[in-house]
Design an enzyme around this catalytic site. Structure first.
Site, PDB file in Angstrom:
ATOM      1  N   GLY A 106       0.832  -1.213   0.000  1.00  0.00           N
ATOM      2  CA  GLY A 106       0.000   0.000   0.000  1.00  0.00           C
ATOM      3  C   GLY A 106       0.858   1.250   0.000  1.00  0.00           C
ATOM      4  O   GLY A 106       0.509   2.274   0.579  1.00  0.00           O
TER       5      GLY A 106
ATOM      6  N   GLY B  98      -0.489   4.822  -0.911  1.00  0.00           N
ATOM      7  CA  GLY B  98      -1.635   5.345  -0.152  1.00  0.00           C
ATOM      8  C   GLY B  98      -1.257   6.553   0.683  1.00  0.00           C
ATOM      9  O   GLY B  98      -0.153   7.089   0.571  1.00  0.00           O
ATOM     10  N   GLN B  99      -2.201   6.958   1.569  1.00  0.00           N
ATOM     11  CA  GLN B  99      -1.996   8.195   2.324  1.00  0.00           C
ATOM     12  C   GLN B  99      -0.770   8.106   3.242  1.00  0.00           C
ATOM     13  O   GLN B  99       0.068   9.009   3.266  1.00  0.00           O
ATOM     14  CB  GLN B  99      -3.237   8.483   3.194  1.00  0.00           C
ATOM     15  CG  GLN B  99      -3.158   9.834   3.884  1.00  0.00           C
ATOM     16  CD  GLN B  99      -4.146  10.021   5.035  1.00  0.00           C
ATOM     17  OE1 GLN B  99      -4.728   9.074   5.548  1.00  0.00           O
ATOM     18  NE2 GLN B  99      -4.303  11.265   5.454  1.00  0.00           N
TER      19      GLN B  99
ATOM     20  N   ASP C 112       2.439  -1.723  -4.562  1.00  0.00           N
ATOM     21  CA  ASP C 112       1.016  -1.361  -4.504  1.00  0.00           C
ATOM     22  C   ASP C 112       0.295  -2.135  -5.599  1.00  0.00           C
ATOM     23  O   ASP C 112       0.912  -2.719  -6.477  1.00  0.00           O
ATOM     24  CB  ASP C 112       0.816   0.163  -4.665  1.00  0.00           C
ATOM     25  CG  ASP C 112      -0.454   0.639  -3.942  1.00  0.00           C
ATOM     26  OD1 ASP C 112      -0.349   1.480  -3.029  1.00  0.00           O
ATOM     27  OD2 ASP C 112      -1.543   0.127  -4.298  1.00  0.00           O
TER      28      ASP C 112
ATOM     29  N   TYR D 169     -14.580  -2.304   9.634  1.00  0.00           N
ATOM     30  CA  TYR D 169     -13.205  -1.804   9.765  1.00  0.00           C
ATOM     31  C   TYR D 169     -12.708  -2.014  11.193  1.00  0.00           C
ATOM     32  O   TYR D 169     -11.587  -2.499  11.401  1.00  0.00           O
ATOM     33  CB  TYR D 169     -13.195  -0.322   9.414  1.00  0.00           C
ATOM     34  CG  TYR D 169     -11.863   0.365   9.491  1.00  0.00           C
ATOM     35  CD1 TYR D 169     -11.587   1.258  10.525  1.00  0.00           C
ATOM     36  CD2 TYR D 169     -10.885   0.162   8.523  1.00  0.00           C
ATOM     37  CE1 TYR D 169     -10.375   1.931  10.585  1.00  0.00           C
ATOM     38  CE2 TYR D 169      -9.669   0.837   8.585  1.00  0.00           C
ATOM     39  CZ  TYR D 169      -9.424   1.713   9.611  1.00  0.00           C
ATOM     40  OH  TYR D 169      -8.214   2.385   9.671  1.00  0.00           O
TER      41      TYR D 169
HETATM   42  C1  VAH Z   1     -10.492   6.173   8.659  1.00  0.00           C
HETATM   43  N1  VAH Z   1      -8.489   7.566   8.416  1.00  0.00           N
HETATM   44  O1  VAH Z   1     -11.123   7.201   8.753  1.00  0.00           O
HETATM   45  C2  VAH Z   1      -8.972   6.251   8.855  1.00  0.00           C
HETATM   46  C3  VAH Z   1      -8.618   6.075  10.301  1.00  0.00           C
HETATM   47  C4  VAH Z   1      -9.086   6.829  12.629  1.00  0.00           C
HETATM   48  C5  VAH Z   1      -9.424   7.006  11.206  1.00  0.00           C
HETATM   49  O2  VAH Z   1      -8.756   4.752  10.684  1.00  0.00           O
HETATM   50  O3  VAH Z   1     -11.003   5.112   8.456  1.00  0.00           O
END
Ligand code: VAH
Length: 315
Positions: A6, A9-10, A32, A139
């Site tokens: 990755g 990515g950011q 990536d 997540y």
């Molecule tokens: C998100 N930037 O918003 C990520 C992070 C705490 C936020 O995990 O999913």
């Protein structure tokens, strides 16, 4: 050598640049799932890698004789909530592949966790390092499972796994994709481009945030820390500030007085944000490996606006 997944990515795009600066360009292998025009990833060793292809990941690790793997490839919270099964497959499938490479080749290992690893039943203010973690987002489930899996690989196989529970990360190099805290990045871009922004997160919604330079330094500092001093491993609470949208508005207006912040709340991302802590406690990180930050809201805002004005307002 360090293998990064990755890498475009950011976090990856800035971590690759900093690691190459500190250890040398050829020391960092950026990977990536696709190439982009992002010069950082291409400015040194780069390989196409889908983290679901464990075989190719091992091949690349062996080809470059890496001793460390930093696994960043993942779907962020808002995207994961829209595609929960895809998120499970990528976030957990990719993590298991990366941990297996680390176990097989005895690599040091880092992967980020998040404040998203906490849920509605977690104490919301000054959230402790060790506390209840029952997130109600895919997540968050991925992050808690990931933390437990990384600790398991350390205890069971002796893999030197280390992790950080990141807050929202703010950066001007590569915008984030699909995060709930993305409003805190977009607000700066829009302030510079249009002097106004409509936030999808409501006024008064507190979340932890950190400027990317502090996040990159924390990763490197943790990976270089003396392992005998680490009581925790996956993953340390880290943050720089606890803020709500109106705090960004007030700080930006000190530089762009005519800046206007409006609200058009997105229920899906507001629900995610409200399930997370307002502020987390970073004592363990400070005590076990000297975590510290250099950017508060004021210093970050000044730097973000300067860098974005340079990037977008050539004239
Ligand atoms: C998100 N930037 O918003 C990520 C992070 C705490 C936020 O995990 O999913």
């Amino acid at each position: 050598r360090i293998l990064i997944t990755g890498a475009l990515g950011q976090i990856g795009s800035e971590l690759v640049a900093q690691l190459r600066k500190e250890y040398g360009t050829d020391h960092v292998v950026a990977t990536d799932i696709r190439r982009t025009e992002n010069e950082v990833g291409i400015g040194g060793p780069f390989e196409l890698l889908d983290v679901l292809d464990g075989k190719k990941m091992v091949e690349i690790a062996k080809k470059y004789q890496v001793d460390t793997i930093i696994h960043l490839a993942a779907l962020l919270s808002a995207t994961a909530e829209k595609n929960p099964l895809l998120a499970w497959n990528i976030n957990m499938g990719g993590l298991v592949n990366a941990l297996e490479v680390a176990r097989e080749l005895q690599l040091q290992f880092f992967t980020p966790s998040s404040i998203g690893a906490f849920g509605p039943s977690t104490p919301k203010d000054n959230t402790p390092q060790d506390t209840i973690q029952r997130p109600n987002t895919m997540y968050g489930v991925n992050k808690v499972a990931g933390e437990l899996l990384c600790d398991y690989y350390f205890q069971k196989f002796g893999v030197d796994t280390r992790g950080l529970r990141f807050p929202g990360l703010i950066s001007y190099v590569t915008p984030p994709g699909g995060g709930t805290t993305d409003y805190a990045v977009e607000i700066y871009y829009e302030a510079v481009k249009r002097k106004k922004y409509t936030s999808f997160i409501d006024k008064g919604t507190y979340m932890d945030m950190m400027y990317m330079p502090d996040a990159i330094r924390a990763i490197i500092q943790l990976m270089e820390a003396d392992p005998t001093k680490l009581i925790h491993r996956n993953a340390f609470n880290v943050t720089a500030m606890s803020v709500a949208p109106e705090h960004f508005e007030a700080e930006i207006q000190k530089h762009i007085p005519e800046f206007v912040l409006e609200y058009d709340v997105d229920p899906a991302r507001q629900r995610i944000a409200e399930s997370w802590p307002n502020s987390i406690d970073t004592t363990a990180a400070k005590q076990e490996w000297g975590f510290h930050t250099e950017y508060d809201l004021s210093k970050m805002t000044k730097d973000m606006l300067e860098k974005l004005q340079a990037k977008y307002m050539k004239n």
